[in-house]
Design an enzyme around this catalytic site. Structure first.
Site, PDB file in Angstrom:
ATOM      1  N   GLU A   1       9.709  17.522  14.234  1.00  0.00           N
ATOM      2  CA  GLU A   1      10.041  17.303  12.822  1.00  0.00           C
ATOM      3  C   GLU A   1       9.176  18.233  11.970  1.00  0.00           C
ATOM      4  O   GLU A   1       7.960  18.232  12.091  1.00  0.00           O
ATOM      5  CB  GLU A   1       9.756  15.851  12.456  1.00  0.00           C
ATOM      6  CG  GLU A   1      10.146  15.537  11.035  1.00  0.00           C
ATOM      7  CD  GLU A   1       9.903  14.083  10.654  1.00  0.00           C
ATOM      8  OE1 GLU A   1       8.788  13.597  10.863  1.00  0.00           O
ATOM      9  OE2 GLU A   1      10.832  13.454  10.143  1.00  0.00           O
TER      10      GLU A   1
ATOM     11  N   VAL B   1       1.781   7.850  13.080  1.00  0.00           N
ATOM     12  CA  VAL B   1       1.184   6.711  12.364  1.00  0.00           C
ATOM     13  C   VAL B   1       1.899   5.409  12.752  1.00  0.00           C
ATOM     14  O   VAL B   1       1.263   4.381  12.994  1.00  0.00           O
ATOM     15  CB  VAL B   1       1.214   6.951  10.831  1.00  0.00           C
ATOM     16  CG1 VAL B   1       0.933   5.669  10.063  1.00  0.00           C
ATOM     17  CG2 VAL B   1       0.220   8.042  10.454  1.00  0.00           C
ATOM     18  N   GLY B   2       3.210   5.480  12.861  1.00  0.00           N
ATOM     19  CA  GLY B   2       3.974   4.290  13.238  1.00  0.00           C
ATOM     20  C   GLY B   2       3.540   3.749  14.596  1.00  0.00           C
ATOM     21  O   GLY B   2       3.395   2.535  14.777  1.00  0.00           O
TER      22      GLY B   2
ATOM     23  N   LYS C   1       0.854  -1.194   0.000  1.00  0.00           N
ATOM     24  CA  LYS C   1       0.000   0.000   0.000  1.00  0.00           C
ATOM     25  C   LYS C   1       0.892   1.246   0.000  1.00  0.00           C
ATOM     26  O   LYS C   1       1.551   1.560   0.989  1.00  0.00           O
ATOM     27  CB  LYS C   1      -0.904   0.003   1.248  1.00  0.00           C
ATOM     28  CG  LYS C   1      -1.789   1.242   1.339  1.00  0.00           C
ATOM     29  CD  LYS C   1      -1.395   2.067   2.541  1.00  0.00           C
ATOM     30  CE  LYS C   1      -1.994   3.417   2.675  1.00  0.00           C
ATOM     31  NZ  LYS C   1      -1.772   4.405   1.645  1.00  0.00           N
TER      32      LYS C   1
ATOM     33  N   CYS D   1      13.623  12.069   5.770  1.00  0.00           N
ATOM     34  CA  CYS D   1      13.606  11.708   7.188  1.00  0.00           C
ATOM     35  C   CYS D   1      14.944  12.039   7.822  1.00  0.00           C
ATOM     36  O   CYS D   1      15.039  12.251   9.022  1.00  0.00           O
ATOM     37  CB  CYS D   1      13.294  10.233   7.342  1.00  0.00           C
ATOM     38  SG  CYS D   1      14.284   9.236   6.266  1.00  0.00           S
TER      39      CYS D   1
ATOM     40  N   GLU E   1      10.104   2.610  10.503  1.00  0.00           N
ATOM     41  CA  GLU E   1      11.113   3.650  10.273  1.00  0.00           C
ATOM     42  C   GLU E   1      10.363   4.968  10.294  1.00  0.00           C
ATOM     43  O   GLU E   1       9.552   5.235   9.409  1.00  0.00           O
ATOM     44  CB  GLU E   1      11.782   3.460   8.902  1.00  0.00           C
ATOM     45  CG  GLU E   1      12.640   2.231   8.793  1.00  0.00           C
ATOM     46  CD  GLU E   1      13.844   2.258   9.712  1.00  0.00           C
ATOM     47  OE1 GLU E   1      14.213   3.350  10.193  1.00  0.00           O
ATOM     48  OE2 GLU E   1      14.402   1.188   9.966  1.00  0.00           O
TER      49      GLU E   1
HETATM   50  P1  NAP Z   1       2.463   9.196   7.182  1.00  0.00           P
HETATM   51  O1  NAP Z   1       1.391  10.173   7.055  1.00  0.00           O
HETATM   52  O2  NAP Z   1       2.798   8.658   8.517  1.00  0.00           O
HETATM   53  O3  NAP Z   1       2.076   7.995   6.200  1.00  0.00           O
HETATM   54  C1  NAP Z   1       2.927   6.884   5.963  1.00  0.00           C
HETATM   55  C2  NAP Z   1       2.096   5.766   5.343  1.00  0.00           C
HETATM   56  O4  NAP Z   1       1.189   5.261   6.324  1.00  0.00           O
HETATM   57  C3  NAP Z   1       1.243   6.200   4.158  1.00  0.00           C
HETATM   58  O5  NAP Z   1       1.166   5.162   3.216  1.00  0.00           O
HETATM   59  C4  NAP Z   1      -0.091   6.428   4.814  1.00  0.00           C
HETATM   60  O6  NAP Z   1      -1.183   6.363   3.934  1.00  0.00           O
HETATM   61  C5  NAP Z   1      -0.130   5.282   5.807  1.00  0.00           C
HETATM   62  N1  NAP Z   1      -1.057   5.472   6.910  1.00  0.00           N
HETATM   63  C6  NAP Z   1      -1.517   6.635   7.435  1.00  0.00           C
HETATM   64  N2  NAP Z   1      -2.350   6.385   8.459  1.00  0.00           N
HETATM   65  C7  NAP Z   1      -2.422   5.044   8.588  1.00  0.00           C
HETATM   66  C8  NAP Z   1      -3.133   4.171   9.459  1.00  0.00           C
HETATM   67  N3  NAP Z   1      -3.908   4.632  10.418  1.00  0.00           N
HETATM   68  N4  NAP Z   1      -2.977   2.841   9.305  1.00  0.00           N
HETATM   69  C9  NAP Z   1      -2.175   2.349   8.345  1.00  0.00           C
HETATM   70  N5  NAP Z   1      -1.490   3.122   7.480  1.00  0.00           N
HETATM   71  C10 NAP Z   1      -1.610   4.452   7.604  1.00  0.00           C
HETATM   72  O7  NAP Z   1       3.842   9.728   6.612  1.00  0.00           O
HETATM   73  P2  NAP Z   1       4.091  10.539   5.266  1.00  0.00           P
HETATM   74  O8  NAP Z   1       3.525  11.894   5.453  1.00  0.00           O
HETATM   75  O9  NAP Z   1       3.670   9.731   4.095  1.00  0.00           O
HETATM   76  O10 NAP Z   1       5.691  10.601   5.274  1.00  0.00           O
HETATM   77  C11 NAP Z   1       6.411  11.503   6.023  1.00  0.00           C
HETATM   78  C12 NAP Z   1       6.915  10.888   7.311  1.00  0.00           C
HETATM   79  O11 NAP Z   1       7.685   9.728   7.031  1.00  0.00           O
HETATM   80  C13 NAP Z   1       7.853  11.790   8.077  1.00  0.00           C
HETATM   81  O12 NAP Z   1       7.531  11.763   9.448  1.00  0.00           O
HETATM   82  C14 NAP Z   1       9.219  11.182   7.854  1.00  0.00           C
HETATM   83  O13 NAP Z   1      10.163  11.431   8.844  1.00  0.00           O
HETATM   84  C15 NAP Z   1       8.899   9.752   7.767  1.00  0.00           C
HETATM   85  N6  NAP Z   1       9.958   9.052   7.047  1.00  0.00           N
HETATM   86  C16 NAP Z   1      10.803   8.261   7.761  1.00  0.00           C
HETATM   87  C17 NAP Z   1      11.830   7.584   7.130  1.00  0.00           C
HETATM   88  C18 NAP Z   1      12.753   6.701   7.905  1.00  0.00           C
HETATM   89  O14 NAP Z   1      13.289   5.788   7.316  1.00  0.00           O
HETATM   90  N7  NAP Z   1      12.973   6.907   9.170  1.00  0.00           N
HETATM   91  C19 NAP Z   1      11.988   7.711   5.747  1.00  0.00           C
HETATM   92  C20 NAP Z   1      11.116   8.551   5.059  1.00  0.00           C
HETATM   93  C21 NAP Z   1      10.099   9.196   5.722  1.00  0.00           C
HETATM   94  P3  NAP Z   1      -1.774   7.701   3.219  1.00  0.00           P
HETATM   95  O15 NAP Z   1      -0.696   8.227   2.351  1.00  0.00           O
HETATM   96  O16 NAP Z   1      -2.919   7.166   2.475  1.00  0.00           O
HETATM   97  O17 NAP Z   1      -2.130   8.641   4.334  1.00  0.00           O
END
Ligand code: NAP
Ligand code: MG
Length: 506
Positions: free
Chosen positions: A392, A239-240, A182, A291, A257
């Site tokens: 962040e 979300v994590g 997904k 990130c 992550e």
């Molecule tokens: P996000 O909003 O947390 O979403 C991540 C993924 O989770 C998306 O596919 C999202 O779907 C899905 N999701 C959201 N709510 C969910 C739920 N309740 N249950 C299951 N899945 C759910 O993050 P983002 O805005 O896409 O990305 C930015 C974040 O990623 C930042 O915080 C960044 O630091 C982090 N990041 C971390 C790393 C690392 O390796 N440490 C690398 C890159 C990014 P939708 O898109 O449909 O909402």
């Protein structure tokens, strides 16, 4: 580039059990370009839990045969995928710029990471090492092997829309698992192109399944399905935490992550040319949406003024615009919602008493107004307790913080809830190694900014950045395999381990 009208835009389906399918509910959503939100990049299936169930059905059905396929044979398909991606690299990179905004050079780098990962994991097909170890008894052989786990659920963010899926999907596949993927709602087309490569490389039907839609309607049902044994998610800490909590209740393996609040430390003996280049790249590369982005720059007081002057001047000279223009340094942020969220930190920083020295504005004049452009922004005199030094931001805003000493720099660098990437600029080898020892992060750079991980090393963080897993490198395999310990007794008699052998046996 002419804007596509919605009517003319192809609807991209889910890919389930080897077939392209519409969402069962018939709903769709559009992916738009952050450089011009009127430009539709594609129309996608807005899936529901029913679609997820169908995808898990297909993955579960394909699993036994894929598990039995020898790992070197599975790996051959990954190598084919790598070679195919090389031929599609430019097309994939251009699509990525249109869909999520990063500048073209970086988009090529994103695809290149997936190519590298595919080659690396293809090699893993002839390793997947277990171990042998001596038994405590005679005529008995002891070994431990890795086994795949079954159906893996992959949930990814938009900021590395090809590389991050590759970090999860490729090691999971070479280990013998099947996948339900997904992708982020903001980047379904990039994800789909990556899946298409795997399909064209010859993965059997059901080995990879692709379901687009929201976190609540697709992501969480994937987490909940009892047949999904492992979830690998990259995203925000919020979300994590939600996904990890649910996986905890369901006793599933979960690797997270998550966020970062990364910092560069600049010591009094640092090479200032290197520092300024590194700080610019770390802070404003990918418009700060990594990130590992450098969102704090911690500078020794002896070099503070010099750094700030040079950094300000270089930041002001950065060219902002559509990432397809090769002369552009900083592209848009991913969406209007993200633009608002990033921009809110300008007021937060000012209210907390930080000094705004460069930028601070949304660019909304003329054509720029159609996009999601934010000026590269620098705050100075930031104190460790301020929100812009703790939270962040995930955009082109960085905080410059003065410190009195090396020890204080380490303390400030470590003083957040996150622990992904920290960096130290110094010419002193003793300080460099002390920093390597004392910085609390999964990744440490010496004399380089906080971004730029290579796929052959473990990637991930400590504290709230994750839950102890690492992607990439040889460690990637750990997420997607389980150990099986095997004892072969060839003595022809009952031998009892774990008892006092001296008195009871032989
Ligand atoms: P996000 O909003 O947390 O979403 C991540 C993924 O989770 C998306 O596919 C999202 O779907 C899905 N999701 C959201 N709510 C969910 C739920 N309740 N249950 C299951 N899945 C759910 O993050 P983002 O805005 O896409 O990305 C930015 C974040 O990623 C930042 O915080 C960044 O630091 C982090 N990041 C971390 C790393 C690392 O390796 N440490 C690398 C890159 C990014 P939708 O898109 O449909 O909402
Ligand atoms: Mg988009």
């Amino acid at each position: 580039m002419a804007a596509k009208t919605l009517e003319k835009t192809e609807v991209h389906g889910n890919y389930i059990g080897g077939k392209l399918q519409k969402a069962k509910g018939g709903e769709t959503f559009v992916s738009t370009s952050p450089a011009n939100v009127d430009e539709v990049v594609g129309q996608f299936a807005a899936s529901t839990p029913e679609d997820v169930t169908a995808a898990v059905d297909a993955a579960a059905k394909a699993y036994p045969e894929w598990k039995k396929t020898p790992a070197p044979e599975r790996a051959e398909l990954l190598l084919k995928a790598a070679l195919l991606m090389e031929t599609r690299k430019e097309e994939m990179a251009q699509t990525m710029v249109r869909e999520m905004g990063k500048v073209i050079k970086e988009a090529r780098g994103d695809v290149q990471e997936a190519i590298d990962m595919a080659k690396y994991m293809a090699g893993e097909g002839r390793r997947l090492f277990g171990h042998t170890t001596p038994s405590e008894l005679r005529n008995k052989f002891a070994m431990a092997i890795r086994q795949p786990m079954g159906v893996v659920g992959v949930i990814t963010p938009w900021n590395f829309p090809v590389a991050i899926p590759s970090w999860k999907i490729l090691p999971a596949l070479v280990s013998g698992n099947t996948i339900v993927f997904k992708p982020a709602t903001d980047t379904p087309l990039c994800a789909q192109m990556f899946v298409q490569v795997l399909i064209d490389a010859g993965l059997p039907p059901g080995v990879i399944n692709f379901v687009t839609g929201s976190g609540s309607k697709v992501g969480m049902p994937l987490v909940e399905d009892p047949r999904v044994r492992v979830i690998s998610v990259t995203g925000s800490t919020q979300v994590g935490r939600q996904i990890a909590g649910r996986c905890g209740e369901l006793m599933k393996k979960i690797s997270c992550e998550l966020g970062g609040k990364n910092a560069i430390c600049v010591m009094d003996d640092a090479d200032m040319d290197l520092v300024v280049e590194g700080a610019l790249w770390g802070s404003f590369g990918t418009a700060g949406q990594r990130c590992t982005a450098t969102s704090r720059i911690i500078v020794h007081k002896k070099r503070y003024k010099e750094f700030l002057e040079r950094f300000e001047a270089r930041t002001k000279a950065l060219k902002i615009g559509n990432g397809l223009d090769p002369s552009v340094d900083v592209g848009p942020v991913v969406s209007k919602a993200q633009l608002e969220s990033v921009h809110s930190y300008v007021d937060i920083g000012k209210k907390d008493g930080a000094k705004l020295v460069v930028g601070g504005n949304i660019l909304d004049d003329g054509a720029m107004g159609k996009g999601c452009f934010h000026e590269p922004t620098v705050f100075a005199d930031v104190k460790p307790g301020m929100r812009i030094a703790q939270e962040e931001i995930f955009g082109p805003i960085t905080a410059v913080m003065p410190v009195e000493s090396f020890e204080e720099a380490i303390q400030v660098a470590n003083g957040t809830d996150y622990g992904l990437s920290l960096s130290m600029y110094t010419q002193d080898v003793n300080r460099a190694f002390t920093a390597i020892e004392e910085l609390e992060s999964g990744i440490v750079y010496i004399n380089a900014p906080t971004i730029g991980a290579e796929i052959q090393l473990p990637f991930g963080g400590v504290k709230q950045t994750g839950n102890g897993h690492r992607e990439a490198g040889i460690t990637a395999i750990e997420q997607f395999t389980e150990w099986k310990s095997i004892y072969v007794d060839y003595s022809g008699k009952l031998q009892k381990a774990q008892i006092d052998t001296h008195n009871n046996q032989q």
